[in-house]
Enzyme design. Structure first.
Site, PDB file in Angstrom:
ATOM      1  CB  THR A 144      -0.976   0.015   1.204  1.00 20.76           C
ATOM      2  OG1 THR A 144      -1.319   1.362   1.491  1.00 20.76           O
ATOM      3  CG2 THR A 144      -0.392  -0.599   2.446  1.00 20.76           C
ATOM      4  CB  SER A 179      -2.872   2.252  10.732  1.00 23.94           C
ATOM      5  OG  SER A 179      -2.665   1.361   9.652  1.00 23.94           O
ATOM      6  CE1 TYR A 181      -3.493  -3.438   5.235  1.00 28.86           C
ATOM      7  CE2 TYR A 181      -3.710  -1.048   5.109  1.00 28.86           C
ATOM      8  CZ  TYR A 181      -3.587  -2.270   4.482  1.00 28.86           C
ATOM      9  OH  TYR A 181      -3.556  -2.345   3.120  1.00 28.86           O
ATOM     10  CG  HIS A 182      -1.011   1.738   6.473  1.00 31.47           C
ATOM     11  ND1 HIS A 182      -2.084   2.303   7.129  1.00 31.47           N
ATOM     12  CD2 HIS A 182      -1.336   1.761   5.156  1.00 31.47           C
ATOM     13  CE1 HIS A 182      -3.011   2.659   6.235  1.00 31.47           C
ATOM     14  NE2 HIS A 182      -2.586   2.332   5.043  1.00 31.47           N
ATOM     15  CE  LYS A 185      -0.666  -4.695   2.474  1.00 33.66           C
ATOM     16  NZ  LYS A 185      -1.452  -5.891   2.079  1.00 33.66           N
TER      17      LYS A 185
HETATM   18  N1  LIG Z   1      -8.972  -1.998  -1.354  1.00 37.42           N
HETATM   19  C1  LIG Z   1      -8.033  -1.056  -1.319  1.00 37.42           C
HETATM   20  O1  LIG Z   1      -8.318   0.146  -1.477  1.00 37.42           O
HETATM   21  C2  LIG Z   1      -6.590  -1.421  -1.097  1.00 37.42           C
HETATM   22  C3  LIG Z   1      -5.616  -0.403  -1.186  1.00 37.42           C
HETATM   23  C4  LIG Z   1      -4.276  -0.743  -0.994  1.00 37.42           C
HETATM   24  C5  LIG Z   1      -3.908  -2.052  -0.738  1.00 37.42           C
HETATM   25  N2  LIG Z   1      -4.877  -3.021  -0.654  1.00 37.42           N
HETATM   26  C6  LIG Z   1      -4.432  -4.394  -0.388  1.00 37.42           C
HETATM   27  O2  LIG Z   1      -5.030  -5.271  -1.324  1.00 37.42           O
HETATM   28  C7  LIG Z   1      -5.346  -6.507  -0.696  1.00 37.42           C
HETATM   29  C8  LIG Z   1      -6.815  -6.846  -0.931  1.00 37.42           C
HETATM   30  O3  LIG Z   1      -7.625  -5.796  -0.438  1.00 37.42           O
HETATM   31  P1  LIG Z   1      -9.202  -5.890  -0.492  1.00 37.42           P
HETATM   32  O4  LIG Z   1      -9.713  -4.510  -0.399  1.00 37.42           O
HETATM   33  O5  LIG Z   1      -9.607  -6.757  -1.625  1.00 37.42           O
HETATM   34  O6  LIG Z   1      -9.488  -6.606   0.898  1.00 37.42           O
HETATM   35  P2  LIG Z   1     -10.472  -7.833   1.221  1.00 37.42           P
HETATM   36  O7  LIG Z   1     -10.528  -7.963   2.688  1.00 37.42           O
HETATM   37  O8  LIG Z   1     -11.764  -7.650   0.504  1.00 37.42           O
HETATM   38  O9  LIG Z   1      -9.692  -9.069   0.580  1.00 37.42           O
HETATM   39  C9  LIG Z   1      -8.762  -9.849   1.283  1.00 37.42           C
HETATM   40  C10 LIG Z   1      -9.260 -11.276   1.250  1.00 37.42           C
HETATM   41  O10 LIG Z   1      -8.288 -12.101   1.874  1.00 37.42           O
HETATM   42  C11 LIG Z   1      -8.960 -13.036   2.664  1.00 37.42           C
HETATM   43  N3  LIG Z   1      -8.057 -13.486   3.731  1.00 37.42           N
HETATM   44  C12 LIG Z   1      -7.487 -12.732   4.704  1.00 37.42           C
HETATM   45  N4  LIG Z   1      -6.770 -13.515   5.534  1.00 37.42           N
HETATM   46  C13 LIG Z   1      -6.883 -14.788   5.071  1.00 37.42           C
HETATM   47  C14 LIG Z   1      -6.387 -16.039   5.503  1.00 37.42           C
HETATM   48  N5  LIG Z   1      -5.668 -16.158   6.626  1.00 37.42           N
HETATM   49  N6  LIG Z   1      -6.689 -17.141   4.779  1.00 37.42           N
HETATM   50  C15 LIG Z   1      -7.448 -17.045   3.655  1.00 37.42           C
HETATM   51  N7  LIG Z   1      -7.955 -15.887   3.203  1.00 37.42           N
HETATM   52  C16 LIG Z   1      -7.680 -14.766   3.907  1.00 37.42           C
HETATM   53  C17 LIG Z   1     -10.184 -12.312   3.211  1.00 37.42           C
HETATM   54  O11 LIG Z   1     -11.208 -13.177   3.613  1.00 37.42           O
HETATM   55  C18 LIG Z   1     -10.579 -11.441   2.015  1.00 37.42           C
HETATM   56  O12 LIG Z   1     -11.539 -12.068   1.208  1.00 37.42           O
HETATM   57  C19 LIG Z   1      -5.000  -6.373   0.777  1.00 37.42           C
HETATM   58  O13 LIG Z   1      -3.755  -6.991   1.012  1.00 37.42           O
HETATM   59  C20 LIG Z   1      -4.888  -4.883   0.981  1.00 37.42           C
HETATM   60  O14 LIG Z   1      -3.931  -4.585   1.969  1.00 37.42           O
HETATM   61  C21 LIG Z   1      -6.199  -2.730  -0.832  1.00 37.42           C
END
Ligand SMILES: NC(=O)c1ccc[n+]([C@@H]2O[C@H](COP(=O)([O-])OP(=O)(O)OC[C@H]3O[C@@H](n4cnc5c(N)ncnc54)[C@H](O)[C@@H]3O)[C@@H](O)[C@H]2O)c1
Length: 382
Positions: A144, A179, A181-182, A185
């Protein structure tokens, strides 16, 4: 290519799986529904119900004729990760499987612990599974832009050349998260860089900004293929939340002055960035970093754009400034480089009024589902 999407039930994972499948890649998804369970735990329902992973795969097969294999597994458990690798034998792995909410990670000690354990364990298990079962597979990891924070200098794409006392070297660009979370990452990135150096893993780290949108070429084929969509103050990202607030007659909740500037990206472009990264892999031993956003806006600029697009639809959109629940700079310098993905061929979908009106149209179908209670921030960084 056989591509495995870890976190394939998520907001980005499911549309990515369909996008790669539509390009002819053999695709599998693995997920343990952590996101759906945490939404239940904090009582923040998604905007509309989404089918289970296996039901979505059946639906995709009906509309496209293509298979997506699905595995409901907890990837924190090495045996479960290993089973997926043994069965699917991936050549590329896209790693989304993390707890992705900054507010959730700041909720309390238990949520902090879950975020830390989950995010680092899925990444460590991935590293070991690649080494054991798929040593030549490339890893595409979602990072991120929030890892960089808001330094008072230009942000490079991952790496910076430093001269010090007459000598020079190349380092990961300094990171300072806002945070827990960050912070996880950042730790992921450090872990992947370690194993790229030690074991020759080929890794692309996509430093992504907040994503907005619902519509992709594949979701238009059936409403049941739409991604999981949250709009609440814990799991919803800012622009998605503003659009929901606009169509449901709630004021847009700007935190503090609203001068916080970030790089944003349309969901269609996220899918294309991952596609480009997968088809143009990093070299063995390389940690390649791309800054994955297309435009920068302050929060107040976003609110203003949503207000203007709303008035085109006859909506009277109000903007409310709340005390900022986060600890962050509200006016700051922000100039990150982001040429790597455009050099690979990304043609961005920019945030114009038409894009906002399209999103408001889809979200508007569910305006009567919106629960105004979950729009107010309850988690404080203090
Ligand atoms: N959505 C955004 O704006 C955004 C921005 C920057 C980075 N990201 C990164 O992109 C990735 C996906 O984001 P998202 O918005 O789709 O989130 P999301 O929560 O919708 O998707 C993550 C998925 O991973 C699954 N998951 C988590 N831990 C797990 C485990 N132990 N075993 C199996 N499955 C597991 C969750 O159930 C979920 O479906 C994340 O790593 C997030 O940090 C997202």
């Amino acid at each position: 290519m056989r591509v495995l999407i870890l976190g394939g039930d998520g907001y980005l994972g499911w549309p990515t799986a369909m996008h790669l499948s539509a390009q002819g890649h053999e695709t599998a998804v693995a997920d343990n529904y952590l996101r759906r369970n945490l939404c239940r735990e904090v009582d923040a329902p998604a905007l509309y119900p989404v089918p289970t992973l296996s039901a979505r795969c059946r639906l995709w097969k009906e509309v496209s004729g293509r298979d997506i294999a699905s595995f409901v597994r907890d990837l924190r458990v090495y045996e479960e990760m290993a089973e997926v690798f043994r069965e699917f034998r991936p050549e590329g792995v896209v790693h989304y499987a993390e707890q992705p909410s900054a507010p959730y990670s700041m909720l309390d000690r238990k949520a902090a612990r879950l975020t830390l354990d989950n995010n680092l364990q899925t990444t460590l298990n991935l590293v070991y599974a690649v080494r054991e079962f798929a040593p030549s597979a490339q890893i595409v990891k979602l990072g991120t832009m929030g890892e960089y924070g808001t330094p008072n200098i230009d942000i490079e794409e991952g790496w910076i050349d430093i001269e010090h006392k007459g000598r020079s070297d190349r380092f990961l660009f300094p990171r300072q998260a806002g945070s827990l979370y960050h912070t996880t990452k950042i730790m992921d990135t450090d872990m992947l860089w370690l194993y790229a150096r030690l074991w020759g893993l080929a890794v692309t780290d996509l430093m992504q900004g907040p994503v907005y949108g619902i519509v992709t070429d594949q979701t238009e084929r059936h409403p049941g293929l739409r991604p999981f969509f949250n709009y609440d103050a814990v799991f919803g990202t800012v622009l998605n939340r503003f659009v929901v607030q606009a169509v449901s007659g709630c004021p847009l909740t700007v935190y503090g002055k609203g001068g916080q500037t970030r790089g944003y990206i349309n969901i269609r472009d996220t899918l294309e960035c991952v596609h480009l990264a997968v088809e143009n892999p990093a070299a063995p031993g390389e940690l390649r970093v791309f800054n994955q956003y297309t435009e920068t806006f302050s929060v107040l600029e976003l609110a203003e754009r949503v207000r203007r697009a709303g008035s085109r639809l006859g909506l009277d959109v109000a903007v409310e400034h709340l005390d900022n629940p986060r600890t962050e700079a509200e006016s700051h310098y922000y100039n990150p480089a982001h040429s790597g993905l455009t050099n690979l061929g990304l043609v961005p979908h920019l945030l114009d009024e038409d894009a906002l009106v399209e999103l408001m149209g889809v979200v508007g179908e569910f305006a009567d589902h919106v629960d105004p209670r979950v729009l107010r921030p309850e988690v404080s960084w203090k």
